[in-house]
Design a protein around this motif. Structure first.
Motif, PDB file in Angstrom:
ATOM      1  N   TRP A 229       0.808  -1.214   0.000  1.00  0.00           N
ATOM      2  CA  TRP A 229       0.000   0.000   0.000  1.00  0.00           C
ATOM      3  C   TRP A 229       0.845   1.270   0.000  1.00  0.00           C
ATOM      4  O   TRP A 229       0.305   2.380   0.104  1.00  0.00           O
ATOM      5  N   VAL A 230       2.154   1.117  -0.092  1.00  0.00           N
ATOM      6  CA  VAL A 230       3.047   2.264  -0.240  1.00  0.00           C
ATOM      7  C   VAL A 230       3.443   2.322  -1.713  1.00  0.00           C
ATOM      8  O   VAL A 230       4.180   1.454  -2.184  1.00  0.00           O
ATOM      9  N   PRO A 231       2.942   3.269  -2.487  1.00  0.00           N
ATOM     10  CA  PRO A 231       3.130   3.260  -3.953  1.00  0.00           C
ATOM     11  C   PRO A 231       4.577   3.099  -4.397  1.00  0.00           C
ATOM     12  O   PRO A 231       4.864   2.363  -5.347  1.00  0.00           O
ATOM     13  N   GLU A 232       5.503   3.767  -3.700  1.00  0.00           N
ATOM     14  CA  GLU A 232       6.899   3.706  -4.147  1.00  0.00           C
ATOM     15  C   GLU A 232       7.572   2.369  -3.812  1.00  0.00           C
ATOM     16  O   GLU A 232       8.686   2.099  -4.275  1.00  0.00           O
ATOM     17  N   LEU A 233       6.907   1.539  -3.006  1.00  0.00           N
ATOM     18  CA  LEU A 233       7.482   0.238  -2.642  1.00  0.00           C
ATOM     19  C   LEU A 233       6.770  -0.936  -3.316  1.00  0.00           C
ATOM     20  O   LEU A 233       7.291  -2.058  -3.309  1.00  0.00           O
ATOM     21  N   ARG A 234       5.612  -0.686  -3.873  1.00  0.00           N
ATOM     22  CA  ARG A 234       4.746  -1.766  -4.347  1.00  0.00           C
ATOM     23  C   ARG A 234       5.440  -2.701  -5.325  1.00  0.00           C
ATOM     24  O   ARG A 234       5.286  -3.915  -5.258  1.00  0.00           O
ATOM     25  N   GLU A 235       6.211  -2.173  -6.238  1.00  0.00           N
ATOM     26  CA  GLU A 235       6.804  -2.985  -7.299  1.00  0.00           C
ATOM     27  C   GLU A 235       8.091  -3.693  -6.856  1.00  0.00           C
ATOM     28  O   GLU A 235       8.601  -4.534  -7.590  1.00  0.00           O
ATOM     29  N   PHE A 236       8.575  -3.338  -5.674  1.00  0.00           N
ATOM     30  CA  PHE A 236       9.790  -3.993  -5.185  1.00  0.00           C
ATOM     31  C   PHE A 236       9.420  -5.210  -4.337  1.00  0.00           C
ATOM     32  O   PHE A 236       8.236  -5.478  -4.092  1.00  0.00           O
ATOM     33  N   THR A 237      10.439  -5.959  -3.897  1.00  0.00           N
ATOM     34  CA  THR A 237      10.196  -7.140  -3.064  1.00  0.00           C
ATOM     35  C   THR A 237      10.959  -7.010  -1.751  1.00  0.00           C
ATOM     36  O   THR A 237      11.768  -6.081  -1.567  1.00  0.00           O
ATOM     37  N   GLY A 238      10.712  -7.962  -0.883  1.00  0.00           N
ATOM     38  CA  GLY A 238      11.386  -7.959   0.415  1.00  0.00           C
ATOM     39  C   GLY A 238      12.878  -8.159   0.337  1.00  0.00           C
ATOM     40  O   GLY A 238      13.587  -7.975   1.328  1.00  0.00           O
ATOM     41  N   ARG A 239      13.382  -8.507  -0.823  1.00  0.00           N
ATOM     42  CA  ARG A 239      14.826  -8.622  -1.006  1.00  0.00           C
ATOM     43  C   ARG A 239      15.480  -7.270  -1.273  1.00  0.00           C
ATOM     44  O   ARG A 239      16.704  -7.139  -1.148  1.00  0.00           O
ATOM     45  N   ASP A 240      14.690  -6.295  -1.682  1.00  0.00           N
ATOM     46  CA  ASP A 240      15.227  -4.968  -1.957  1.00  0.00           C
ATOM     47  C   ASP A 240      15.412  -4.197  -0.662  1.00  0.00           C
ATOM     48  O   ASP A 240      14.584  -4.293   0.259  1.00  0.00           O
ATOM     49  N   LYS A 289       5.357 -11.549  -1.051  1.00  0.00           N
ATOM     50  CA  LYS A 289       6.249 -10.710  -1.850  1.00  0.00           C
ATOM     51  C   LYS A 289       7.064  -9.734  -1.015  1.00  0.00           C
ATOM     52  O   LYS A 289       8.246  -9.509  -1.320  1.00  0.00           O
ATOM     53  N   HIS A 290       6.467  -9.154   0.024  1.00  0.00           N
ATOM     54  CA  HIS A 290       7.140  -8.094   0.762  1.00  0.00           C
ATOM     55  C   HIS A 290       7.538  -8.509   2.176  1.00  0.00           C
ATOM     56  O   HIS A 290       8.703  -8.773   2.456  1.00  0.00           O
ATOM     57  N   SER A 292       6.890 -11.158   4.283  1.00  0.00           N
ATOM     58  CA  SER A 292       7.429 -12.491   4.592  1.00  0.00           C
ATOM     59  C   SER A 292       8.821 -12.675   4.024  1.00  0.00           C
ATOM     60  O   SER A 292       9.674 -13.337   4.624  1.00  0.00           O
ATOM     61  N   VAL A 293       9.087 -12.077   2.870  1.00  0.00           N
ATOM     62  CA  VAL A 293      10.411 -12.198   2.249  1.00  0.00           C
ATOM     63  C   VAL A 293      11.457 -11.472   3.084  1.00  0.00           C
ATOM     64  O   VAL A 293      12.536 -12.010   3.375  1.00  0.00           O
ATOM     65  N   ALA A 294      11.149 -10.246   3.488  1.00  0.00           N
ATOM     66  CA  ALA A 294      12.104  -9.473   4.291  1.00  0.00           C
ATOM     67  C   ALA A 294      12.359 -10.141   5.637  1.00  0.00           C
ATOM     68  O   ALA A 294      13.511 -10.246   6.083  1.00  0.00           O
ATOM     69  N   ILE A 295      11.313 -10.625   6.281  1.00  0.00           N
ATOM     70  CA  ILE A 295      11.466 -11.291   7.576  1.00  0.00           C
ATOM     71  C   ILE A 295      12.252 -12.592   7.427  1.00  0.00           C
ATOM     72  O   ILE A 295      13.103 -12.926   8.257  1.00  0.00           O
ATOM     73  N   SER A 296      11.986 -13.353   6.363  1.00  0.00           N
ATOM     74  CA  SER A 296      12.697 -14.614   6.144  1.00  0.00           C
ATOM     75  C   SER A 296      14.189 -14.385   5.956  1.00  0.00           C
ATOM     76  O   SER A 296      15.021 -15.119   6.505  1.00  0.00           O
ATOM     77  N   GLU A 297      14.538 -13.399   5.164  1.00  0.00           N
ATOM     78  CA  GLU A 297      15.950 -13.100   4.941  1.00  0.00           C
ATOM     79  C   GLU A 297      16.643 -12.713   6.242  1.00  0.00           C
ATOM     80  O   GLU A 297      17.760 -13.164   6.528  1.00  0.00           O
ATOM     81  N   GLU A 298      15.976 -11.900   7.042  1.00  0.00           N
ATOM     82  CA  GLU A 298      16.570 -11.463   8.302  1.00  0.00           C
ATOM     83  C   GLU A 298      16.681 -12.617   9.293  1.00  0.00           C
ATOM     84  O   GLU A 298      17.698 -12.755   9.989  1.00  0.00           O
ATOM     85  N   LEU A 299      15.659 -13.475   9.360  1.00  0.00           N
ATOM     86  CA  LEU A 299      15.698 -14.613  10.281  1.00  0.00           C
ATOM     87  C   LEU A 299      16.816 -15.581   9.885  1.00  0.00           C
ATOM     88  O   LEU A 299      17.541 -16.093  10.753  1.00  0.00           O
ATOM     89  N   ALA A 300      16.974 -15.856   8.599  1.00  0.00           N
ATOM     90  CA  ALA A 300      18.045 -16.741   8.149  1.00  0.00           C
ATOM     91  C   ALA A 300      19.412 -16.166   8.521  1.00  0.00           C
ATOM     92  O   ALA A 300      20.318 -16.898   8.939  1.00  0.00           O
ATOM     93  N   THR A 301      19.563 -14.845   8.388  1.00  0.00           N
ATOM     94  CA  THR A 301      20.822 -14.197   8.769  1.00  0.00           C
ATOM     95  C   THR A 301      21.084 -14.353  10.259  1.00  0.00           C
ATOM     96  O   THR A 301      22.211 -14.676  10.671  1.00  0.00           O
ATOM     97  N   ARG A 302      20.066 -14.143  11.075  1.00  0.00           N
ATOM     98  CA  ARG A 302      20.219 -14.283  12.523  1.00  0.00           C
ATOM     99  C   ARG A 302      20.601 -15.715  12.903  1.00  0.00           C
ATOM    100  O   ARG A 302      21.426 -15.930  13.795  1.00  0.00           O
ATOM    101  N   LEU A 303      20.014 -16.701  12.234  1.00  0.00           N
ATOM    102  CA  LEU A 303      20.317 -18.102  12.542  1.00  0.00           C
ATOM    103  C   LEU A 303      21.749 -18.447  12.153  1.00  0.00           C
ATOM    104  O   LEU A 303      22.435 -19.189  12.869  1.00  0.00           O
ATOM    105  N   ARG A 304      22.204 -17.919  11.034  1.00  0.00           N
ATOM    106  CA  ARG A 304      23.601 -18.149  10.658  1.00  0.00           C
ATOM    107  C   ARG A 304      24.557 -17.498  11.657  1.00  0.00           C
ATOM    108  O   ARG A 304      25.623 -18.049  11.959  1.00  0.00           O
ATOM    109  N   GLU A 305      24.180 -16.345  12.159  1.00  0.00           N
ATOM    110  CA  GLU A 305      24.998 -15.694  13.185  1.00  0.00           C
ATOM    111  C   GLU A 305      25.048 -16.518  14.458  1.00  0.00           C
ATOM    112  O   GLU A 305      26.020 -16.442  15.221  1.00  0.00           O
TER     113      GLU A 305
END
Length: 320
Positions: A229-240, A289-290, A292-305
């Motif tokens: 619902w944020v127009p400038e973020l809509r087309e991006f993904t949680g990896r950005d 797309k947004h 869950s992707v961002a949270i997943s990337e961060e959680l995987a990083t924390r687990l590797r740490e």
């Protein structure tokens, strides 16, 4: 009919003389064959051979069950000729019930060594009283019992396997081991540290596409504001970076990630003790797309740490 050449030994196997393309290949030195990790598993019926076989599969071995001793050298040569990791660790399980079983296991092992292989022989054993209880609990007769008593079948098998037991490299007495303890023992012997580690997959998904059927944990990230619902973020993904910063900057987001990272890290050793090697943590948002992707990337990083083996995967990314 093809005639045998005068210089060809009758005992040569097909894999001795031919490569994988059916062409003559040069003799390979023993050092190369020694790189194949061979494990030969035998032992008394009811001792736990099947559990040992499954444990070896868990740590990456290609397991051939109920293999006749006459084919042991051929199987080892095929494993060597394949040349890939799938068969470079090969286990052969020998069963006294096989009609092709012979009492000359030491001779068969020596034949492998003469070819340049270095097999490890594992003999699985248990006390007679324990074996009797196990057979009675599953209401099965002993394979060598015939019309006699269970004790007679066990005694006959012990006599048949006497020399094999004496020549074994490793004897595992399972009398006082449960299934998980036996599996851990095998993994300690043949798996190495990496094979015993828990591997965590952090999987993002969209609830609109359904729950992942293989998830061990399902987490819901829909409590966070949706970047859609944020127009400038809509087309991006949680990896950005822009979306990730937006999601992780929301109240409660980092606490959410930290809490579950701590939970998984705290329970990882317990999962490993119980034999679980793969854990899937599914994190969902509406479309996958947004958030869950961002949270997943961060959680995987924390687990590797936290020194866990973890990677992020995204099931529904790109479906919208």
């Amino acid at each position: 009919m093809t005639e045998r050449r005068d210089d060809e030994r009758p005992e040569d196997t097909v894999t001795d003389r031919l490569d994988r393309h059916g062409e003559q290949r040069p003799e390979v030195d023993a050092e190369a064959r020694s790189e194949v990790s061979l494990v030969i598993v035998t032992g008394v019926s009811g001792g736990g051979r099947s559990t040992v076989a499954r444990a070896l599969e868990n740590v990456g071995f290609y397991v051939v069950d109920n293999l006749p001793q006459a084919l042991m050298v051929d199987m080892a040569e095929l494993a060597f000729a394949a040349g890939g990791p799938a068969t470079r660790q090969t286990a052969m399980v020998l069963d006294v019930r096989s009609r092709a079983f012979s009492t000359d296991l030491p001779g068969a092992v020596q034949a492998l060594r003469d070819k340049g292989f270095h097999p490890s022989v594992v003999f699985v054993d248990a006390d007679d009283e324990v074996l009797i209880r196990r057979f009675e609990s599953v209401r099965r007769s002993h394979p060598l019992q015939g019309d006699g008593r269970l004790e007679e079948g066990i005694a006959a098998e012990r006599k048949l396997l006497e020399e094999a037991r004496e020549q074994a490299d490793v004897i595992i007495d399972t009398s006082h081991l449960n299934v998980n303890q036996l599996r851990r023992r095998v993994e300690e012997l043949f798996g190495g540290e990496d094979a015993r580690r828990l591997r965590v997959t952090v999987l993002s998904f969209g609830f609109k596409y359904g729950l992942p059927p293989d998830a061990d944990f399902v987490l819901d990230a829909r409590f966070l504001p949706n970047p859609y619902w944020v127009p400038e973020l809509r087309e991006f993904t949680g990896r950005d970076e822009s979306v990730s910063s937006y999601v992780l900057g929301q109240d409660g987001a980092l606490d959410f990630v930290g809490s579950y990272a701590g939970l998984i890290a705290a329970t990882a050793s317990g999962f490993e003790r119980e034999g679980k090697r793969y854990l899937t943590v599914a994190i969902g948002c509406t479309g996958g797309k947004h958030r869950s992707v961002a949270i997943s990337e961060e959680l995987a990083t924390r687990l590797r740490e936290a020194r866990l083996s973890a990677n992020a995967q995204h099931r529904d990314l790109g479906r919208e």
